[in-house]
Design an enzyme around this catalytic site. Structure first.
Site, PDB file in Angstrom:
ATOM      1  N   GLY A  29       7.313 -50.499  14.033  1.00 34.59           N
ATOM      2  CA  GLY A  29       6.933 -51.893  13.802  1.00 34.59           C
ATOM      3  C   GLY A  29       7.101 -52.283  12.345  1.00 34.59           C
ATOM      4  N   HIS A  32      11.834 -55.262   9.551  1.00 33.83           N
ATOM      5  CA  HIS A  32      12.538 -55.972   8.479  1.00 33.83           C
ATOM      6  C   HIS A  32      14.022 -55.987   8.838  1.00 33.83           C
ATOM      7  CE1 HIS A  32      13.614 -51.958   7.235  1.00 33.83           C
ATOM      8  NE2 HIS A  32      12.342 -51.640   7.056  1.00 33.83           N
ATOM      9  N   HIS A  35      15.657 -52.868  10.356  1.00 33.44           N
ATOM     10  CA  HIS A  35      15.487 -52.672  11.807  1.00 33.44           C
ATOM     11  C   HIS A  35      16.370 -53.648  12.597  1.00 33.44           C
ATOM     12  CE1 HIS A  35      11.389 -51.439  10.270  1.00 33.44           C
ATOM     13  NE2 HIS A  35      11.736 -50.366  10.965  1.00 33.44           N
ATOM     14  N   GLN A 151      15.795 -37.411   8.755  1.00 34.92           N
ATOM     15  CA  GLN A 151      15.339 -37.715  10.123  1.00 34.92           C
ATOM     16  C   GLN A 151      16.539 -37.751  11.070  1.00 34.92           C
ATOM     17  OE1 GLN A 151      12.137 -40.571  11.306  1.00 34.92           O
ATOM     18  NE2 GLN A 151      13.825 -41.963  11.665  1.00 34.92           N
ATOM     19  N   MET A 182      15.565 -51.473   2.047  1.00 35.00           N
ATOM     20  CA  MET A 182      14.486 -52.093   2.813  1.00 35.00           C
ATOM     21  C   MET A 182      13.594 -51.029   3.441  1.00 35.00           C
ATOM     22  SD  MET A 182      15.869 -55.544   4.403  1.00 35.00           S
ATOM     23  CE  MET A 182      16.668 -56.734   3.340  1.00 35.00           C
TER      24      MET A 182
HETATM   25  O1  PAF Z   1      11.902 -44.038  11.557  1.00 34.05           O
HETATM   26  C1  PAF Z   1      10.845 -44.365  12.123  1.00 34.05           C
HETATM   27  O2  PAF Z   1      10.402 -45.526  12.090  1.00 34.05           O
HETATM   28  C2  PAF Z   1      10.050 -43.303  12.877  1.00 34.05           C
HETATM   29  O3  PAF Z   1      10.134 -42.065  12.241  1.00 34.05           O
HETATM   30  C3  PAF Z   1      10.454 -43.177  14.352  1.00 34.05           C
HETATM   31  C4  PAF Z   1      11.888 -42.702  14.495  1.00 34.05           C
HETATM   32  C5  PAF Z   1      10.293 -44.518  15.043  1.00 34.05           C
HETATM   33  C6  PAF Z   1       9.559 -42.162  15.052  1.00 34.05           C
HETATM   34  O4  PAF Z   1       8.230 -42.532  15.007  1.00 34.05           O
END
Ligand code: PAF
Length: 280
Positions: A29, A32, A35, A151, A182
């Site tokens: 959530g 910005h 996303h 990640q 961002m």
């Molecule tokens: O990148 C993120 O916002 C978080 O690490 C994710 C991938 C949604 C997992 O909670």
């Protein structure tokens, strides 16, 4: 746009027409432009787009950070509806981790470096929740930002190792006009900190310029980033790295490519940023 909480509601919509392709954008959530760029890419490449919104407690290794994380579901949904997203899945903590929950996914070597070395347990939390999101939605493709470079590497490793049947799509970092990457955390910076935060982009850009001028030594690139970061009084460096883009192992001496990355506290806000050099 449908907004649902439970996995049953989610699956009913997801499988209403099994012939359709679905893009999933996992988020916590506080959306910005970064996303939204993932949502637009998912929109372009799939019949339907689902966005998950879940502030995952197990990936925070600092309780204060979890508490301060912005929660703006109503506004997030308005933004997603405007992007033509079909489905928002916003499960509760109880739905994701019901009483008796016991399973954690540990990705090994690649989580022990960089962010993993500085945030114990973080990637176990990320890998586990992302696996649960993938299992619940069963998307055709899932979209992640290059800003969280490690990640991305961890999730790709997990998808390979556990044979998830989906494609991982990595999208470029979206920056403010002045270069700041961002992040939902940027809203926590006061005006002086917001100005100081530009040092991340500046030091990465300086290292890229060094690289482009032919100084392709990993130790030199690290030192060049560190010198600029240390000159900023509001910045406290957590780590600065010039690593192998595939293994994330720290490099030394002349290199053909590198992931230049850093984590820096500006006040009490921890920011990360990165740039790749020598990678097509
Ligand atoms: O990148 C993120 O916002 C978080 O690490 C994710 C991938 C949604 C997992 O909670």
């Amino acid at each position: 746009m449908n907004i649902v909480q439970t996995i049953e509601e989610l699956r009913a919509l997801r499988w209403a027409d099994p012939s359709l392709t679905w893009g999933l954008v996992p988020t916590m959530g506080a959306l910005h432009e970064g996303h939204l760029s993932l949502v637009r890419r998912a929109r372009a490449e799939n019949d339907r787009v689902a966005v998950s919104v879940f502030v995952n407690p197990t990936q925070f290794n600092n309780a204060a950070d979890l508490e301060k994380y912005p929660r703006t579901l109503e506004r997030d949904c308005e933004l997603l509806a405007a992007e033509g997203c079909e489905l928002v899945w916003a499960p509760t903590e109880l739905i994701m981790y019901p009483p008796g929950y016991q399973t954690t996914i540990i990705v090994e070597a690649i989580t022990k470096l960089l962010e993993g070395a500085h945030r114990p347990g973080h990637f176990a939390g990320v890998a586990t929740v992302v696996a649960k999101l993938f299992n619940a939605v069963e998307p055709t493709r899932a979209y992640f930002g290059q800003k969280d470079a490690q990640q991305v590497a961890v999730i790709k490793q997990m998808v390979r190792d556990l044979d998830f049947n989906l494609e991982i799509v990595v999208c470029p970092i979206v920056r403010e006009p002045d270069g700041l990457a961002m992040s939902s955390r940027n809203t926590r910076l006061n005006p002086a900190e917001r100005e100081a935060a530009l040092v991340l982009n500046r030091s990465l850009a300086a290292a890229v310029a060094e690289w482009e001028s032919g100084r392709r030594d990993a130790d030199h690139l690290r030192a060049s980033m560190l010198a600029l970061l240390e000159a900023e009084p509001l910045a406290r460096v957590d780590y600065v790295s010039a690593a192998d883009p595939a293994t994330l192992q720290e490099l030394t001496g002349p290199v053909e490519s590198a992931l230049l990355s850093m984590a820096v506290y500006i006040g009490d806000v921890r920011l990360i940023d990165n740039m790749l050099v020598g990678v097509e």
